[in-house]
Each structure stands twice: as structure tokens, then as C-alpha cells.
Design a protein around this motif. Structure first.
Motif, mmCIF file in Angstrom:
data_model
loop_
_atom_site.group_PDB
_atom_site.id
_atom_site.type_symbol
_atom_site.label_atom_id
_atom_site.label_comp_id
_atom_site.label_asym_id
_atom_site.label_seq_id
_atom_site.Cartn_x
_atom_site.Cartn_y
_atom_site.Cartn_z
ATOM 1 N N GLU A 312 0.841 -1.212 0.000
ATOM 2 C CA GLU A 312 0.000 0.000 0.000
ATOM 3 C C GLU A 312 0.874 1.258 0.000
ATOM 4 O OE1 GLU A 312 -3.508 -0.022 0.648
ATOM 5 O OE2 GLU A 312 -3.611 2.186 0.699
ATOM 6 N N LYS A 313 1.872 1.264 0.892
ATOM 7 C CA LYS A 313 2.651 2.491 1.106
ATOM 8 C C LYS A 313 3.734 2.713 0.046
ATOM 9 C CE LYS A 313 4.784 5.033 4.830
ATOM 10 N NZ LYS A 313 5.412 4.999 6.111
ATOM 11 N N TYR A 314 4.404 1.627 -0.369
ATOM 12 C CA TYR A 314 5.541 1.774 -1.285
ATOM 13 C C TYR A 314 5.286 1.146 -2.651
ATOM 14 C CZ TYR A 314 8.119 2.794 3.018
ATOM 15 O OH TYR A 314 8.541 3.318 4.209
ATOM 16 N N ASN A 315 4.096 0.590 -2.848
ATOM 17 C CA ASN A 315 3.778 -0.132 -4.078
ATOM 18 C C ASN A 315 4.852 -1.188 -4.370
ATOM 19 O OD1 ASN A 315 2.416 -0.847 -6.384
ATOM 20 N ND2 ASN A 315 3.436 0.702 -7.655
ATOM 21 N N SER A 316 5.248 -1.908 -3.313
ATOM 22 C CA SER A 316 6.308 -2.900 -3.465
ATOM 23 C C SER A 316 5.838 -4.250 -2.916
ATOM 24 C CB SER A 316 7.563 -2.456 -2.712
ATOM 25 O OG SER A 316 8.540 -3.472 -2.773
ATOM 26 N N GLU A 317 6.131 -5.315 -3.670
ATOM 27 C CA GLU A 317 5.807 -6.670 -3.178
ATOM 28 C C GLU A 317 6.898 -7.173 -2.234
ATOM 29 O OE1 GLU A 317 3.381 -9.018 -6.520
ATOM 30 O OE2 GLU A 317 5.421 -8.525 -7.144
ATOM 31 N N PHE A 318 8.027 -6.467 -2.248
ATOM 32 C CA PHE A 318 9.176 -6.891 -1.441
ATOM 33 C C PHE A 318 9.482 -5.857 -0.363
ATOM 34 C CE2 PHE A 318 9.827 -8.817 -5.571
ATOM 35 C CZ PHE A 318 10.373 -10.063 -5.305
ATOM 36 N N VAL A 319 10.010 -6.342 0.752
ATOM 37 C CA VAL A 319 10.564 -5.409 1.742
ATOM 38 C C VAL A 319 11.706 -6.098 2.501
ATOM 39 C CG1 VAL A 319 8.751 -6.035 3.441
ATOM 40 C CG2 VAL A 319 10.053 -3.930 3.740
ATOM 41 N N PHE A 320 12.789 -5.351 2.693
ATOM 42 C CA PHE A 320 13.857 -5.825 3.589
ATOM 43 C C PHE A 320 13.542 -5.286 4.979
ATOM 44 C CE2 PHE A 320 16.548 -5.787 -0.335
ATOM 45 C CZ PHE A 320 17.038 -7.087 -0.268
ATOM 46 N N VAL A 321 13.400 -6.185 5.935
ATOM 47 C CA VAL A 321 13.275 -5.751 7.325
ATOM 48 C C VAL A 321 14.672 -5.895 7.914
ATOM 49 C CG1 VAL A 321 12.187 -6.190 9.551
ATOM 50 C CG2 VAL A 321 10.875 -6.529 7.436
ATOM 51 N N THR A 322 15.210 -4.807 8.465
ATOM 52 C CA THR A 322 16.613 -4.814 8.904
ATOM 53 C C THR A 322 16.731 -4.656 10.423
ATOM 54 O OG1 THR A 322 16.901 -2.441 8.738
ATOM 55 C CG2 THR A 322 17.230 -3.694 6.706
ATOM 56 N N ASP A 323 17.942 -4.795 10.920
ATOM 57 C CA ASP A 323 18.244 -4.547 12.336
ATOM 58 C C ASP A 323 17.416 -5.418 13.280
ATOM 59 O OD1 ASP A 323 18.675 -2.055 10.632
ATOM 60 O OD2 ASP A 323 19.850 -1.539 12.410
ATOM 61 N N TYR A 324 17.463 -6.730 13.084
ATOM 62 C CA TYR A 324 16.735 -7.640 13.979
ATOM 63 C C TYR A 324 17.375 -7.622 15.369
ATOM 64 C CZ TYR A 324 13.594 -9.777 10.620
ATOM 65 O OH TYR A 324 12.574 -9.993 9.735
ATOM 66 N N PRO A 325 16.528 -7.836 16.398
ATOM 67 C CA PRO A 325 17.105 -7.836 17.754
ATOM 68 C C PRO A 325 18.119 -8.981 17.929
ATOM 69 C CG PRO A 325 14.761 -8.469 17.800
ATOM 70 C CD PRO A 325 15.079 -8.052 16.393
ATOM 71 N N TRP A 326 19.163 -8.710 18.678
ATOM 72 C CA TRP A 326 20.238 -9.683 18.928
ATOM 73 C C TRP A 326 19.667 -10.976 19.525
ATOM 74 C CZ3 TRP A 326 24.661 -11.908 18.389
ATOM 75 C CH2 TRP A 326 25.265 -12.618 19.433
ATOM 76 N N SER A 327 18.646 -10.819 20.346
ATOM 77 C CA SER A 327 18.078 -12.006 21.014
ATOM 78 C C SER A 327 17.494 -12.989 20.008
ATOM 79 C CB SER A 327 16.989 -11.583 21.998
ATOM 80 O OG SER A 327 15.986 -10.866 21.301
ATOM 81 N N LYS A 328 17.174 -12.540 18.818
ATOM 82 C CA LYS A 328 16.524 -13.417 17.838
ATOM 83 C C LYS A 328 17.464 -13.872 16.717
ATOM 84 C CE LYS A 328 12.486 -13.749 19.574
ATOM 85 N NZ LYS A 328 12.970 -13.875 20.944
ATOM 86 N N ARG A 329 18.726 -13.500 16.777
ATOM 87 C CA ARG A 329 19.645 -13.859 15.700
ATOM 88 C C ARG A 329 20.755 -14.768 16.206
ATOM 89 N NH1 ARG A 329 16.462 -12.928 11.369
ATOM 90 N NH2 ARG A 329 17.565 -11.619 9.902
ATOM 91 N N PRO A 330 21.364 -15.564 15.306
ATOM 92 C CA PRO A 330 22.439 -16.451 15.754
ATOM 93 C C PRO A 330 23.700 -15.681 16.160
ATOM 94 C CG PRO A 330 22.106 -16.615 13.369
ATOM 95 C CD PRO A 330 21.029 -15.724 13.885
ATOM 96 N N PHE A 331 24.574 -16.377 16.879
ATOM 97 C CA PHE A 331 25.758 -15.734 17.485
ATOM 98 C C PHE A 331 26.690 -15.104 16.457
ATOM 99 C CE2 PHE A 331 29.352 -18.449 16.446
ATOM 100 C CZ PHE A 331 28.701 -19.576 15.939
ATOM 101 N N TYR A 332 26.638 -15.597 15.191
ATOM 102 C CA TYR A 332 27.627 -15.130 14.208
ATOM 103 C C TYR A 332 27.216 -13.832 13.503
ATOM 104 C CZ TYR A 332 24.495 -17.808 11.109
ATOM 105 O OH TYR A 332 23.402 -18.284 10.450
ATOM 106 N N HIS A 333 26.023 -13.319 13.785
ATOM 107 C CA HIS A 333 25.627 -12.028 13.201
ATOM 108 C C HIS A 333 26.378 -10.890 13.894
ATOM 109 C CE1 HIS A 333 21.575 -13.066 11.103
ATOM 110 N NE2 HIS A 333 22.516 -13.942 10.833
ATOM 111 N N MET A 334 26.836 -9.927 13.107
ATOM 112 C CA MET A 334 27.580 -8.811 13.695
ATOM 113 C C MET A 334 26.600 -7.831 14.351
ATOM 114 S SD MET A 334 30.161 -6.182 11.774
ATOM 115 C CE MET A 334 31.715 -7.048 11.775
#
Ligand code: AMO
Length: 431
Positions: A312-334
Motif C-alpha cells: 500500500e505504502k511503497y507499491n512494493s511486493e518486497f521489503v527488507f526488514v533490517t536490524d533484527y534484535p540480537w536475542s533473535k539472531r544467531p551468534f555469528y551475526h555482527m
């Protein structure tokens, strides 16, 4: 009958009037009008009408039998002027039993029964179209990586340890040792960046012991993994993913016109894919009544909703969601410089479904060791992993995509089982 002279239906249809041809394929339909018999013969390139007045045996043919037929190409009765074959001779290569276990005419069979009979099911033009498109998507990915200078690697699928969540590992007997089916080529792709290849990719099987009975989870899927060195940030990885999605859609649109028509799908090449931080995504969801805590991941409902909001907002079928919380990502993410609770990571959501996860990796050994500690992961327990970072490792990052999910989302299929020939899930081990 001589198969050396066999012509595909598509080529037979382009033959001049009165040309003699041999065709071979499956009997799709048999019909009689007076003393004239009609057969619709299907091969991998199309359907040809065969006309005969001479052969009584045609009435004994059953649908989906395989025949070889020879005759003369003639302009048919159809308004389109499409040619037909005047039958001179035919041979039954294999007579199909009746009734067929699935309904190929009305297409009414449930998915489970269809998959039990996948070789028959794939004769349905719609099912057939999905797998032809999948094949082109695969080719597009290989071409894309090759054009971008990535090296193809093949890594082991029997391993001694995992690097993602331990709960998802399938244990296998390996002589007198314990082993696991690979849940990701993560370790190996990072290793090969450190080996000096800098840019590598792999398309291969990934195994996940997840008891998820959903329309987007499999226990074995095809992973599209890549890793690249000397990056400045995760944005460099997202740039590649964005170019790849555009490449796939461009290639598929150009090569699969007929198949996309069969499925009534129109593909749209994305403009710039928006990149939105998780915090902002949660605010957007909140406004639509979906509340998530600071540490929460996006559940499937949230992904669906953010897909709609972005459309609706960007007329895009795709979106990158960035900056996930550390608690939800594996140890090797910077982690970013000034925020120990976040990660330099992203997911790509396509029409409301996650199709990719990626990140910049932590390449500094001491920090990685510390991050492992925080997550309860002892680097020594992952054979060969820590050494990657001890003897010269550049900054790097990568991504993992699910091919089956790409196909599912691109073709708007309700169930991921429609996008893989022989799905594996907690209840299915065959065919
Ligand atoms: P992740 O576990 O998010 O990341 O997997 C990457 C992508 O694989 C697909 N996928 C699945 N497809 C079908 N059934 C499943 N059970 C399933 N699980 C995952 C999804 C998902 O986005 N090592 C990281 C990637 C990386 O950081 O490079 C990883 O495996 O499309």
C-alpha cells in the motif's frame, strides 16, 4: 515404429501441408464423431490433434496411454488453422490402466493424493508449468551468480555439528559416530570466503527437523546460499539480493511466457526494494493493531501484515526488514557499533512471506567468541569454525534464501508443497 524420425508436437505443427511425420506422447483425450476418431496427443512441447477414420482399435485406447503415431500433416478444421495429423499408423507403447488414481481432467484431487501420484499430477499443464518455471528460476540464479563473479561450491550434507539452532538437527547414524544432516552451509560458505574465493554460492538441500505443519515449512528444502567478502555493511549483501530478484523476474518473464499464462500470473519487476528497520516495522504494525514486544520476532501474521502495508505504502511486493534484535539472531551475526541489542541483519519478505535471511558476520575472533558465550555456543564445539577467524578473515556477509519459497511467492501458490516435486514434512517421507 522408428523413433529416430520422431518430431516434437511443436515442430510437427510447423511442418508444411502433406509432410509425413512421426510423433509420440500421451493420449490426453479420445473422441468419436460418427466413424471419425480424434485423439489429442500431448508431448513435452504441446498438444496435437490426430484424426483417423480407419482404426477401430483407437476406441480401445485409454487416457494417458503412450502411443507412437505416424501420418500426414494437414490444415485442420479449427478456425486458428492449426494443423492436425491424418493418422496412417500407430503403436501403443504402454497402455494406461483405468481409472487413473487422480483426476487430470477436472483437477479435483486433493493435494496429498496428487503428491502420492506426482508423476501423473505433473502431467497437469498447471503443475507442469510450475516446474518448468522453477527450472528457469534455478537457471536465472546460476546465471546471475556467474555474471556477478561468484564461484559455485558444493559442501557436505552430512556433518558433525550444526551452526543454527540445535533443535532443528536431524541425527543420522554414521558408522559408529553421531552425525547430522546439514541445516545450512553457513560454516562452509564463510570458510570459502576466508579461503580467498571472496564470493561463493551454493544451491543445495537443507534439512530442518522442524515439526511445523504449515504451508511454508518443509523438513528438506533447496537452499540458495551466498557469502561475500570485503563488504562494508549488510547493505552490500542486500544490494546483491535485490539485483538477483530483479534478474530472476526479468529472466522468468522472458522465458516462461506460455507457462505464466497457463498459471494466469503476471510478474512485476520490483523498483527499489524498501529497507525498513525492525523498530519502524513494529511501529507500522502497531498502528494496524498488531502489537509486538521489542524482543519479538515477526510471526507469520506480522509478515503478512507488513507485506500488505508495504504494498500500500511503497507499491512494493518486497521489503527488507533490517536490524533484527540480537536475542533473535544467531551468534555469528555482527552487532552494530553502538547497539549491543541489535544486529546488522535482514530478512527479505516477499508478498508477506520471509524468503531470505542474511547479515554481516562477526569476523573478529575475540568478539565472536564473546558472542558465542552470550548465546551459550562454545566455538570449539563447531569443528573448524573458529579457525576461519584466526588466520586472516576479511569482513564478510551473506544470505540464505529458500528456492521453494521463492517459487511459491512468485507464483502465488497457497502451499509450499505446490512448488517442490517431492515435499518432505513431518508426515511425508515418500514418494
Ligand atoms: P534461515 O534459517 O532463515 O537462515 O533460512 C534461510 C531461508 O531458507 C528458507 N527456509 C525454509 N524453507 C522451507 N522450509 C523451511 N523449514 C525453511 N526454513 C528456512 C527461508 C529462509 O529465509 N544460515 C542462514 C542464512 C544466512 O544468514 O546466510 C539461514 O539458514 O526462505
Amino acid at each position: 515404429m522408428n523413433l529416430e524420425k520422431r518430431k516434437y508436437v511443436k515442430d510437427a505443427l510447423n511442418e508444411k501441408d502433406n509432410s509425413k511425420v512421426v510423433v509420440a506422447g500421451w493420449v490426453e483425450k479420445i473422441k468419436s464423431m460418427g466413424n471419425i476418431n480424434f485423439i489429442n496427443l500431448r508431448d513435452r512441447t504441446g498438444v496435437l490433434q490426430i484424426v483417423s477414420q480407419r482404426f477401430k482399435e483407437i476406441n480401445k485406447l485409454t487416457p494417458e496411454s503412450v502411443i507412437v503415431a505416424s501420418g500426414i500433416m494437414k490444415k485442420g478444421q479449427k478456425k486458428s488453422g492449426e494443423k492436425e495429423l491424418l493418422l496412417e499408423d500407430f503403436e501403443v507403447m504402454n497402455k494406461a490402466e483405468t481409472p487413473l488414481p487422480i483426476d487430470l481432467v477436472q483437477d479435483t484431487t486433493q493435494i496429498d493424493k496428487r503428491i502420492n501420484n506426482r508423476f501423473l499430477d505433473a502431467r497437469n499443464p498447471k503443475v507442469n508449468a510450475i516446474f518448468r518455471i522453477r527450472s528457469e528460476i534455478f537457471k536465472a540464479i546460476v546465471d546471475f551468480f556467474s555474471e556477478e563473479g561468484f564461484i559455485n561450491i558444493n559442501t557436505p550434507k552430512i556433518t558433525s555439528s550444526g551452526v543454527e539452532s540445535g533443535a532443528e538437527l536431524f541425527e543420522v547414524k554414521y558408522f559408529n559416530k553421531g552425525a547430522y544432516l546439514s541445516q545450512s552451509p553457513q560454516i562452509y560458505k564463510q570458510m570459502m570466503v576466508a579461503a580467498g574465493f571472496e564470493k561463493v554460492y551454493e544451491i543445495g538441500p537443507v534439512f530442518r527437523a522442524e515439526k511445523s505443519r504449515t504451508v511454508r515449512h518443509l523438513t528438506e528444502f533447496t537452499g540458495v546460499d551466498m557469502e561475500m567478502g570485503f563488504i562494508e555493511s549488510e547493505d552490500d549483501v542486500m544490494d546483491v539480493v535485490e539485483r538477483m530478484m530483479k534478474y530472476i523476474i526479468r529472466h522468468t518473464t522472458a522465458k516462461c511466457e506460455y507457462e505464466l499464462d497457463t498459471l494466469n500470473i503476471e510478474l512485476k519487476i520490483p523498483n527499489k526494494i524498501p529497507r525498513i528497520k525492525m523498530k519502524e516495522v513494529k511501529l507500522m504494525l502497531d498502528k494496524c493493531g498488531k502489537k509486538l514486544g521489542e524482543e519479538d520476532d515477526l510471526d507469520s501474521e506480522a509478515e503478512k501484515l507488513i507485506g500488505e502495508i508495504v504494498k500500500e505504502k511503497y507499491n512494493s511486493e518486497f521489503v527488507f526488514v533490517t536490524d533484527y534484535p540480537w536475542s533473535k539472531r544467531p551468534f555469528y551475526h555482527m552487532k552494530p557499533k553502538n547497539n549491543k541489542n541489535s544486529t546488522k541483519s535482514f530478512d527479505l519478505i516477499f508478498n508477506g512471506t520471509e524468503i531470505a535471511t542474511g547479515a554481516q558476520r562477526e569476523h573478529r575472533y575475540e568478539i565472536l567468541k564473546q558472542q558465542g558465550k552470550e548465546k551459550g555456543v562454545n566455538l570449539d564445539s563447531i569443528k573448524g569454525y573458529k579457525d576461519i577467524f584466526r588466520f586472516g578473515c576479511p569482513t564478510h556477509g551473506g544470505v540464505g534464501l529458500g528456492l521453494d519459497r521463492i517459487v511459491q511467492c512468485l507464483l502465488k501458490l497457497d502451499n509450499i508443497r505446490e512448488s517442490i516435486l517431492f515435499p518432505r514434512d513431518p508426515d511425508r517421507l515418500s514418494p
